[in-house]
Scaffold this active site. Structure first.
Site, mmCIF file in Angstrom:
data_model
loop_
_atom_site.group_PDB
_atom_site.id
_atom_site.type_symbol
_atom_site.label_atom_id
_atom_site.label_comp_id
_atom_site.label_asym_id
_atom_site.label_seq_id
_atom_site.Cartn_x
_atom_site.Cartn_y
_atom_site.Cartn_z
ATOM 1 N N ASP A 133 -8.805 14.481 3.961
ATOM 2 C CA ASP A 133 -7.554 13.942 4.490
ATOM 3 C C ASP A 133 -7.179 14.680 5.787
ATOM 4 O OD1 ASP A 133 -5.249 12.131 3.758
ATOM 5 O OD2 ASP A 133 -4.123 14.013 3.903
ATOM 6 N N ASP A 162 -11.048 12.603 -2.853
ATOM 7 C CA ASP A 162 -10.167 12.707 -1.688
ATOM 8 C C ASP A 162 -9.545 14.099 -1.693
ATOM 9 O OD1 ASP A 162 -8.386 12.132 0.406
ATOM 10 O OD2 ASP A 162 -8.048 10.090 -0.334
ATOM 11 N N GLU A 205 -11.295 12.204 7.835
ATOM 12 C CA GLU A 205 -10.263 11.342 8.409
ATOM 13 C C GLU A 205 -9.737 12.034 9.657
ATOM 14 O OE1 GLU A 205 -6.005 9.162 7.436
ATOM 15 O OE2 GLU A 205 -6.319 11.236 6.869
ATOM 16 N N HIS A 259 -5.766 2.271 2.279
ATOM 17 C CA HIS A 259 -4.494 2.295 1.558
ATOM 18 C C HIS A 259 -3.296 2.518 2.480
ATOM 19 C CE1 HIS A 259 -5.655 6.374 2.230
ATOM 20 N NE2 HIS A 259 -4.451 6.793 1.886
ATOM 21 N N ASP A 260 -3.542 2.803 3.756
ATOM 22 C CA ASP A 260 -2.452 3.004 4.719
ATOM 23 C C ASP A 260 -2.282 1.797 5.644
ATOM 24 O OD1 ASP A 260 -2.067 5.634 3.809
ATOM 25 O OD2 ASP A 260 -3.449 6.475 5.293
HETATM 26 O O1 TEU Z 1 -2.974 9.757 6.345
HETATM 27 C C1 TEU Z 1 -2.793 10.392 7.582
HETATM 28 C C2 TEU Z 1 -1.819 9.786 8.476
HETATM 29 O O2 TEU Z 1 -1.628 10.255 9.577
HETATM 30 C C3 TEU Z 1 -1.056 8.635 7.932
HETATM 31 O O3 TEU Z 1 0.025 9.156 7.294
HETATM 32 C C4 TEU Z 1 -0.671 7.631 8.938
HETATM 33 O O4 TEU Z 1 0.029 8.193 9.986
HETATM 34 C C5 TEU Z 1 0.176 6.598 8.315
HETATM 35 O O5 TEU Z 1 -0.309 6.261 7.062
HETATM 36 C C6 TEU Z 1 0.199 5.376 9.176
HETATM 37 O O6 TEU Z 1 0.914 4.419 8.509
HETATM 38 C C7 TEU Z 1 -3.390 10.492 5.261
HETATM 39 C C8 TEU Z 1 -3.416 9.614 4.026
HETATM 40 O O7 TEU Z 1 -4.363 8.595 4.205
HETATM 41 C C9 TEU Z 1 -2.032 9.088 3.751
HETATM 42 O O8 TEU Z 1 -2.006 8.200 2.667
HETATM 43 C C10 TEU Z 1 -1.143 10.289 3.474
HETATM 44 O O9 TEU Z 1 0.189 9.848 3.331
HETATM 45 C C11 TEU Z 1 -1.216 11.319 4.597
HETATM 46 O O10 TEU Z 1 -2.558 11.609 5.014
HETATM 47 C C12 TEU Z 1 -0.633 12.644 4.134
HETATM 48 O O11 TEU Z 1 -1.500 13.264 3.228
#
Ligand code: TEU
Ligand code: CA
Length: 550
Positions: A203, A102, A245, A319-320
């Site tokens: 990311d 990642d 992403e 994970h989000d």
């Molecule tokens: O996520 C991108 C992102 O836009 C997310 O933060 C999203 O808005 C949020 O999770 C919705 O709940 C990536 C990664 O997957 C995330 O874990 C990171 O926090 C983020 O980038 C910053 O690097």
């Protein structure tokens, strides 16, 4: 380097996402680590997946669980050492599994040596690695907000300038306009490729070419110039799997990111289908129920729009995101049925399917108390909404449904203490339902959610129609049924699913119903022991394959 992989191998494989912190602890500190992952590789081999996407394991102060990197060429001591990574790559390779790293390239940690230098003075050679604007204390350059709340500008009194950060203050945005930044990044990526990494997940790739003065963050004018250069200088050295992403990907621009000529990345990872249960114009916390007809419409648009023009990722979870069985299935009386149904609908489409750790067991959301939640987004949202006068109940309701910690509770391996995840105290509570939902009870059971996923992963390798077939939605306006037909030459595949907990009428199209003349018909998978003519039972699903002989 991955010179010997088959071209486009990732089109018929399934990727498994590991959130290292929550997968398997090996030393009792309550935090998952690389040796822990190595010890579970046989489990992944049994599932049959071809690649593992590891959420960030590089050195990081962990302000956002590793999405704030302070050394891109070292492993965080929490997770192990560089040698552990080498071993993981080697042991995974032995089992036919590629490791996807990642890469967080939009921003670094504010403790990265580049940033520590950059904020020393305006003349420092690293100053331009980040995005600075003059201003007065208390008057940021504009009103842009960070994704996790608060201003997107942070004042540094020593040099009387603001720096730009799309995420937390600990995640200053890198300045991609600076060619030196890009060179450093390519060198670092090539170093990982030489170490045997099989691919990269990028990311927030759509956000690297920002222009804060014009308030542009996603799909900036120079974005594809940067991605093309990045790809040419690094990814195109071998048959790597690269995943961008992109919350800002649209059906119009996704073919640019994932052009089959390989000029950018292998595939996009976009979110249009997964944001449908929120109020229009609201945030993810403003809950709304899912409109199935809308979901079908969005997925159809992507299936058709990218056909032979690009490549998509297929996912319900990461994970989000909250756990899909709790979100759009039924995590009570129909937990196994609905988990299998959701998996079938997803794995029947074109794209590369992703399984997020525990999804293959039907793991569920969790209700935590405010002192147990850990995620920075959750904590910020709580503060912000309390200050805005939302009721505590409504805030908790939103968190139970959408907090990122739902997906981050430890992997449920068995029914021993802490679910076999750790011998210490887990960093985030284990879901109390681990005694019932765990890997040990499912791997040997042919009816389990795990075995069902294993079958789906195998089908993707065996049936070319899953990777290549054309997509046709049927029963378009039906509010309960999601059904479609895939076609490849003289082969057809029917996927049918009932999204709800009641019986609904459904007739299997004739070409999948009666073996006729030279047509052969086979049920590839189903979540009930048989099929009942004329209807789908609660959360019932199946896949039927039909082939016309010569
Ligand atoms: O996520 C991108 C992102 O836009 C997310 O933060 C999203 O808005 C949020 O999770 C919705 O709940 C990536 C990664 O997957 C995330 O874990 C990171 O926090 C983020 O980038 C910053 O690097
Ligand atoms: Ca550990």
């Amino acid at each position: 380097m991955k010179g010997k992989m088959k071209q486009n191998w990732w089109k018929s494989t399934v990727v498994y996402q590991i959130y290292p912190r929550s997968f398997q602890d090996s030393n009792g500190d309550g935090i998952g680590d690389l040796p822990g992952i190595v010890s579970r590789l046989d489990y992944l081999k049994e599932l049959g997946i071809g690649a593992v996407w590891l959420s960030p394991v590089c050195r990081s102060p962990q302000a956002d669980n590793g999405y704030d990197i302070s050394d891109y060429q070292d492993i965080d001591p929490l997770f192990g050492k560089l040698e552990d990574m080498d071993l993981l790559i080697k042991e995974a390779e032995k089992r036919g599994i590629q490791i996807i790293l990642d890469l967080v390239l939009n921003h670094s940690s504010n403790r990265h040596p580049w940033f520590l230098e950059a904020k020393k003075s305006r003349e420092n050679p690293y100053h331009d690695y980040y995005i600075w604007r003059d201003g007065e204390e208390g008057c940021p350059p504009n009103d842009m907000r960070g994704v996790f709340g608060g201003s997107a500008w942070e004042w540094v009194p020593e040099i009387r300038q603001y720096y730009f950060h799309q995420f937390t203050v600990e995640q200053p945005d890198l300045n991609w306009e600076n060619p030196k930044v890009r060179e450093e990044i390519y060198e670092m990526i090539n170093w990982w490729i030489d170490r045997g990494i099989g691919g990269f997940r990028l990311d927030v790739l759509d956000q690297i070419a920002k222009e804060p003065d014009k308030k542009i963050t996603r799909n900036g004018p120079l974005l594809h110039t940067y991605i093309k250069e990045l790809s040419r200088r690094t990814f195109q050295r071998g048959e790597l799997i690269t995943v961008g992403e992109a919350w800002g990907a649209t059906i119009e621009n996704a073919p640019v990111y994932s052009n089959p000529d390989g000029s950018e990345v292998s595939m996009v990872f976009q979110f249009e289908h997964i944001n449908l249960d929120q109020k229009p114009g609201g945030e993810k916390w403003d809950l709304a129920s899912l409109d199935l007809v809308k979901l079908k419409e969005v997925l159809e648009k992507w299936q058709k729009g990218l056909y032979q023009k690009g490549w998509n990722s297929l996912f319900w979870d990461n994970h989000d995101l909250p756990r899909i069985v709790s979100r759009w299935g039924n995590d009570k009386e129909y937990r196994a049925e609905s988990a299998k149904m959701l998996a079938t609908v997803l794995h029947g489409m074109q794209g590369t399917p992703y399984i997020y750790q525990g999804e293959e067991l039907g793991m569920t959301n969790i209700k935590l108390s405010m002192d147990q939640y850990q995620d920075v987004e959750t904590l910020n949202m709580y503060k912000e909404r309390m200050a805005q006068g939302y009721s505590r109940e409504s805030i908790m309701e939103s968190l139970y449904a959408k907090s990122r910690d739902n997906a981050r509770t430890p992997m449920q391996w068995d029914d021993s203490q802490h679910a076999g995840f750790t011998e210490g105290t887990p960093w985030l509570p284990v879901n109390p339902n681990y005694t019932e939902i765990n890997a040990a009870s499912q791997t040997g059971d042919p009816d389990s959610v795990f075995s069902y996923y294993k079958t789906l992963v195998g089908l993707r390798k065996e049936y070319e129609i899953l990777a290549e077939g054309e997509f046709e939605l049927i029963c378009r306006e039906d509010p309960d049924i999601f059904a479609y037909v895939r076609t490849l030459g003289n082969q057809k595949l029917l996927v049918a699913a009932n999204f709800h907990g009641t019986e609904v009428p459904f007739s299997i199209p004739l070409e999948f119903d009666k073996e006729e003349g030279k047509r052969k018909i086979r049920t590839l998978i189903r979540n009930y022991p048989d099929t009942e003519p004329g209807m789908l039972r609660p959360y019932e699903t199946f896949m039927i394959f039909a082939e016309q002989g010569e």
